[in-house]
Design a protein around this motif. Structure first.
Motif, PDB file in Angstrom:
ATOM      1  N   GLN A  36       0.824  -1.209   0.000  1.00 37.24           N
ATOM      2  CA  GLN A  36       0.000   0.000   0.000  1.00 37.24           C
ATOM      3  C   GLN A  36       0.861   1.263   0.000  1.00 37.24           C
ATOM      4  O   GLN A  36       0.524   2.256  -0.648  1.00 37.24           O
ATOM      5  CB  GLN A  36      -0.968  -0.003   1.186  1.00 37.24           C
ATOM      6  CG  GLN A  36      -1.996  -1.109   1.138  1.00 37.24           C
ATOM      7  CD  GLN A  36      -2.804  -1.124  -0.153  1.00 37.24           C
ATOM      8  OE1 GLN A  36      -3.149  -0.089  -0.707  1.00 37.24           O
ATOM      9  NE2 GLN A  36      -3.093  -2.317  -0.644  1.00 37.24           N
ATOM     10  N   ARG A  65       2.015   1.704  -3.479  1.00 35.75           N
ATOM     11  CA  ARG A  65       0.908   2.176  -4.320  1.00 35.75           C
ATOM     12  C   ARG A  65       0.751   3.687  -4.174  1.00 35.75           C
ATOM     13  O   ARG A  65       0.588   4.403  -5.154  1.00 35.75           O
ATOM     14  CB  ARG A  65      -0.392   1.472  -3.937  1.00 35.75           C
ATOM     15  CG  ARG A  65      -1.574   1.903  -4.779  1.00 35.75           C
ATOM     16  CD  ARG A  65      -2.806   1.050  -4.465  1.00 35.75           C
ATOM     17  NE  ARG A  65      -3.853   1.343  -5.398  1.00 35.75           N
ATOM     18  CZ  ARG A  65      -4.900   2.122  -5.127  1.00 35.75           C
ATOM     19  NH1 ARG A  65      -5.016   2.662  -3.938  1.00 35.75           N
ATOM     20  NH2 ARG A  65      -5.818   2.344  -6.028  1.00 35.75           N
ATOM     21  N   THR A  86      -6.224   4.765  -0.888  1.00 36.98           N
ATOM     22  CA  THR A  86      -4.960   4.134  -0.516  1.00 36.98           C
ATOM     23  C   THR A  86      -4.619   4.450   0.934  1.00 36.98           C
ATOM     24  O   THR A  86      -4.156   3.571   1.669  1.00 36.98           O
ATOM     25  CB  THR A  86      -3.831   4.582  -1.463  1.00 36.98           C
ATOM     26  OG1 THR A  86      -4.184   4.202  -2.795  1.00 36.98           O
ATOM     27  CG2 THR A  86      -2.506   3.939  -1.091  1.00 36.98           C
TER      28      THR A  86
END
Length: 191
Positions: free
Chosen positions: A45, A48, A130
């Motif tokens: 994450q 990302r 996110t």
């Protein structure tokens, strides 16, 4: 009682203890692997988010004349997060990056066209999603670390955990920077 019967009872006790030790060891291995897996999920994450940041910066740059320091800080922190040598370092750098990204998001309030820009809105939504995923991944990581740490600390597992090298794992805690409020002032951006 005959000698064979006593020997059979002792052998049975040894086999039961051996199976108990194997079960404890395997349980600790499973928990340690879950901790490692969840740590990797947090890192996914974080990556990302780091991948979204350049697009967000480019979209925003067209509308706002950034103070160079903010843009440089975000770019450098993003690179450092991606190149972190260990998980703990990545989490520390991530806290700093979060603060700088929040400044970028705050600038949209001053630019109505930017606020309405489809690319910016999409990136802002993805970044927000996110951030939520990072929070959930961190919570799950802390839950599994707590379960693992408890398992290696309770008796009799604590004896075998120490013998087999199972050590305590750190929880992900909010850093001092994450606890601070984000402050946007007239020197944050040049207009």
């Amino acid at each position: 009682m005959t000698g064979n019967m006593i020997l059979a009872i002792v052998a049975a006790i040894i086999v039961i203890l051996l199976f108990a030790i194997i079960k404890m060891y395997n349980g600790l291995v499973v928990l340690r692997n879950r901790v490692d897996n969840q740590g990797a999920q947090v890192e996914v994450q974080l990556k990302r988010r780091a991948d979204l940041i350049p697009n967000l910066i480019e979209t925003t740059k067209g509308y706002a004349n950034y103070e160079k320091g903010t843009l440089t800080a975000v770019t450098e922190l993003r690179s450092k997060v991606l190149q972190a040598s260990n998980t703990n370092e990545a989490y520390q750098l991530n806290a700093k990056l979060s603060k700088e990204v929040s400044k970028i998001m705050a600038v949209s309030e001053n630019y109505p066209k930017l606020k309405a820009n489809t690319n910016f809105l999409r990136l802002q939504q993805e970044l927000s999603e996110t951030e939520d995923k990072i929070v959930k991944a961190r919570q799950f990581y802390n839950d599994i670390v707590t379960k693992y740490n408890t398992a290696i600390m309770v008796f009799p597992r604590s004896i075998f955990a120490a013998m087999f090298g199972f050590g305590k794992k750190p929880l992900l805690e909010a850093t001092a920077q994450e606890r601070e409020s984000i402050r946007i002032d007239e020197n944050t951006f040049r207009f």
